[in-house]
Design a protein around this motif. Structure first.
Motif, PDB file in Angstrom:
ATOM      1  N   TRP A 331       0.822  -1.215   0.000  1.00 57.87           N
ATOM      2  CA  TRP A 331       0.000   0.000   0.000  1.00 57.87           C
ATOM      3  C   TRP A 331       0.856   1.266   0.000  1.00 57.87           C
ATOM      4  CZ3 TRP A 331      -4.228   1.921  -1.509  1.00 57.87           C
ATOM      5  CH2 TRP A 331      -4.710   3.141  -0.992  1.00 57.87           C
ATOM      6  N   TYR A 334       1.455   2.065  -3.569  1.00 52.98           N
ATOM      7  CA  TYR A 334       0.372   1.806  -4.517  1.00 52.98           C
ATOM      8  C   TYR A 334      -0.280   3.109  -4.975  1.00 52.98           C
ATOM      9  CZ  TYR A 334      -3.733  -0.337  -6.633  1.00 52.98           C
ATOM     10  OH  TYR A 334      -4.702  -0.736  -7.513  1.00 52.98           O
ATOM     11  N   ASN A 351       0.624   7.387   1.474  1.00 53.73           N
ATOM     12  CA  ASN A 351      -0.158   6.212   1.866  1.00 53.73           C
ATOM     13  C   ASN A 351       0.304   5.651   3.207  1.00 53.73           C
ATOM     14  OD1 ASN A 351      -1.552   6.366  -0.504  1.00 53.73           O
ATOM     15  ND2 ASN A 351      -0.648   4.553  -1.445  1.00 53.73           N
ATOM     16  N   LEU A 370      -7.065   1.587   5.097  1.00 49.79           N
ATOM     17  CA  LEU A 370      -6.164   2.213   4.130  1.00 49.79           C
ATOM     18  C   LEU A 370      -6.382   3.725   4.120  1.00 49.79           C
ATOM     19  CD1 LEU A 370      -6.576  -0.355   1.192  1.00 49.79           C
ATOM     20  CD2 LEU A 370      -5.003  -0.426   3.149  1.00 49.79           C
ATOM     21  N   PHE A 490      -6.540  -3.349  -6.223  1.00 52.61           N
ATOM     22  CA  PHE A 490      -5.495  -3.380  -5.195  1.00 52.61           C
ATOM     23  C   PHE A 490      -5.352  -4.788  -4.621  1.00 52.61           C
ATOM     24  CE2 PHE A 490      -4.375  -3.121  -0.615  1.00 52.61           C
ATOM     25  CZ  PHE A 490      -3.042  -2.764  -0.782  1.00 52.61           C
TER      26      PHE A 490
END
Length: 495
Positions: A331, A334, A351, A370, A490
């Motif tokens: 993450w 990403y 992130n 997230l 994702f």
């Protein structure tokens, strides 16, 4: 008579087991010294004449003001009240000894003891907490908790001016440092003479357990590092959270994110928040499940929640740490530009994750929320932050507590909501400019259905809907078709 109030306070201290009967004279003499008294005149106190500890403290503080021992200034009053209560609270070593004696019988017995001590010592300001407006709002995601925060008293102008003029010092370095334990306080720094902490071993490191002075839910605790180091989300974070709930399986423990905007109010000191409460997010069911081939021992799912949450479950917490580490690394780097998710801008990372750990029966659970803290010209406070249309209700960060389903809303709403209620009813009202559009929309929508009997419930529910919109704004993957596809992309990328 001041002697009667002192006696009542000491008797209450014995009754709630802050001190033993053998401590009464010692405690009395300590309090006399704080109030500038050199003698004590015996008084009769009836069994039915037992006021609450906070009320008795206020009476002694008012006496001190009347005798010019302290000034009628917020910080000075808080300092004296804390010092008086410190006369009735044993040393940290004794508190810790009792805690762990009770822990041998059960972790819940230990935390029950410490919670009661923290309330009875007036460190947890229950008299003020009870002023909060609290209610629940039903949504498709379960019952969200709403709290209008009235517990923290507003400082008077003289206190604010003194705070500005006070000489700055770096002791304690922040409000969470261990040096706050027993600290008298000063102008601009809260009184902590009656503050106690429990020593907790997390991965062979020294950590401290305390309760929030203004608890937002039952047994709202803070677990903080002995060292003054900044917040950081890492595999060690996941280990600590899970190791804590293994020791205290009746508590959850979570961490705010480690970046501005999506993090908590204090990023300078590593700490977590937990407690003995089940939030709506913990009750939320799986939207869908998925498997990670490299980690067969872990059950993975996307949670049906307005924010973007991945839930990991396993009977052993070591595999959970491995999966969480894997997801965090993926993450961090990403991006999905179609959804406004960009991992880095130059050297700046956007992130991160808000993690929450709990024990659910035989299983450990780790929820990973997230987060992304990018801003834009359209959303200068944050793209994944409450948007402008809800700022009249909540403008502040969506931190750990809000993520899980409890809104902590500003005190101004107490009176502002009443004005909106009057406006909907067609009565004379002074609606704040920033509520004007919302108030008109509610008046139009509820014109035929609202009455004096139900208007408060209507407005409270609408405030809850605004909070839900805050959570939806904070989701990196929205719960629409585009967002769902993005979340799937994702998930596919981490398999």
């Amino acid at each position: 008579m001041v002697y009667q109030v002192i006696q009542k306070l000491i008797d209450r201290g014995v009754e709630v087991q802050l001190i033993e009967p053998e401590d009464k004279i010692y405690a009395r003499n300590q309090i006399l010294a704080l109030l500038g008294l050199t003698e004590f005149k015996p008084v009769e106190v009836g069994n039915t004449d037992m006021a609450d500890i906070p009320d008795l403290l206020n009476q002694l503080v008012e006496y001190a003001i009347s005798q010019h021992i302290i000034k009628d200034i917020f910080d000075e009053k808080e300092i004296l009240a804390s010092q008086i209560m410190n006369c009735l609270v044993t040393r940290p070593s004794a508190v810790n000894q009792t805690f762990y004696e009770k822990y041998r019988n059960s972790p819940a017995a230990a935390t029950d003891y410490f919670y009661e001590l923290s309330k009875n010592s007036n460190y947890i300001q229950m008299k003020r907490v009870q002023k909060n407006i609290e209610y629940k709002v039903c949504t498709e995601y379960g019952e969200l908790d709403i709290t209008i925060n009235l517990s923290k008293p507003e400082k008077d102008p003289r206190s604010i001016e003194l705070e500005r003029a006070a000489v700055s010092t770096e002791y304690p370095k922040c409000l969470l440092c261990i040096e706050n334990e027993g600290y008298a306080g000063r102008i601009g720094h809260p009184a902590r003479a009656n503050h106690r902490m429990i020593r907790v071993n997390l991965l062979e490191e020294n950590w401290l357990l305390q309760f929030s002075p203004y608890v937002y839910y039952p047994e709202h605790c803070i677990v903080l590092s002995e060292k003054h180091i900044g917040m950081s989300i890492s595999p060690t974070t996941f280990q600590r959270l899970l190791f804590f709930v293994a020791q205290f399986p009746h508590y959850f423990l979570g961490s705010n994110a480690d970046l501005p905007i999506v993090g908590g109010s204090i990023l300078s000191h590593e700490h977590y928040q937990g407690g003995h409460y089940t939030f709506a997010m913990a009750k939320a069911e799986a939207d869908y499940r998925f498997n990670l081939v490299k980690f067969p021992a872990v059950d993975c799912s996307v949670v049906k929640w307005p924010m973007s949450v991945i839930r990991l479950r396993s009977q052993q917490f070591s595999p959970l740490v491995d999966v969480a580490d894997h997801l965090l690394k993926e993450w961090r780097n990403y991006s999905d530009e179609a959804l406004g998710i960009i991992a880095n801008t130059g050297e700046t990372c956007h992130n991160t994750i808000t993690p929450i750990a709990r024990k659910n029966g035989l299983f450990f659970e780790l929820d990973l929320v997230l987060r992304n803290n990018r801003t834009s010209l359209v959303h200068p406070l944050g793209i994944f932050h409450p948007h402008a249309d809800v700022h009249h209700i909540k403008k502040e960060n969506i931190g750990l507590i809000e993520v899980m389903g409890l809104a902590v809303l500003p005190a101004r709403l107490k009176e502002e909501m009443k004005e909106v209620e009057n406006y909907i009813l067609g009565e004379s009202a002074s609606v704040a400019d920033y509520h004007a559009v919302w108030a008109e929309e509610l008046k139009t929508r509820y014109q035929r259905d609202v009455t004096k009997a139900n208007v408060e419930a209507v407005v409270r529910e609408e405030v809850g809907k605004k909070y839900l919109k805050c959570l939806e704004d904070a989701a990196v993957f929205k719960r629409d078709e585009q967002g769902r596809k993005g979340f799937h992309r994702f998930i596919q990328s981490v398999m």
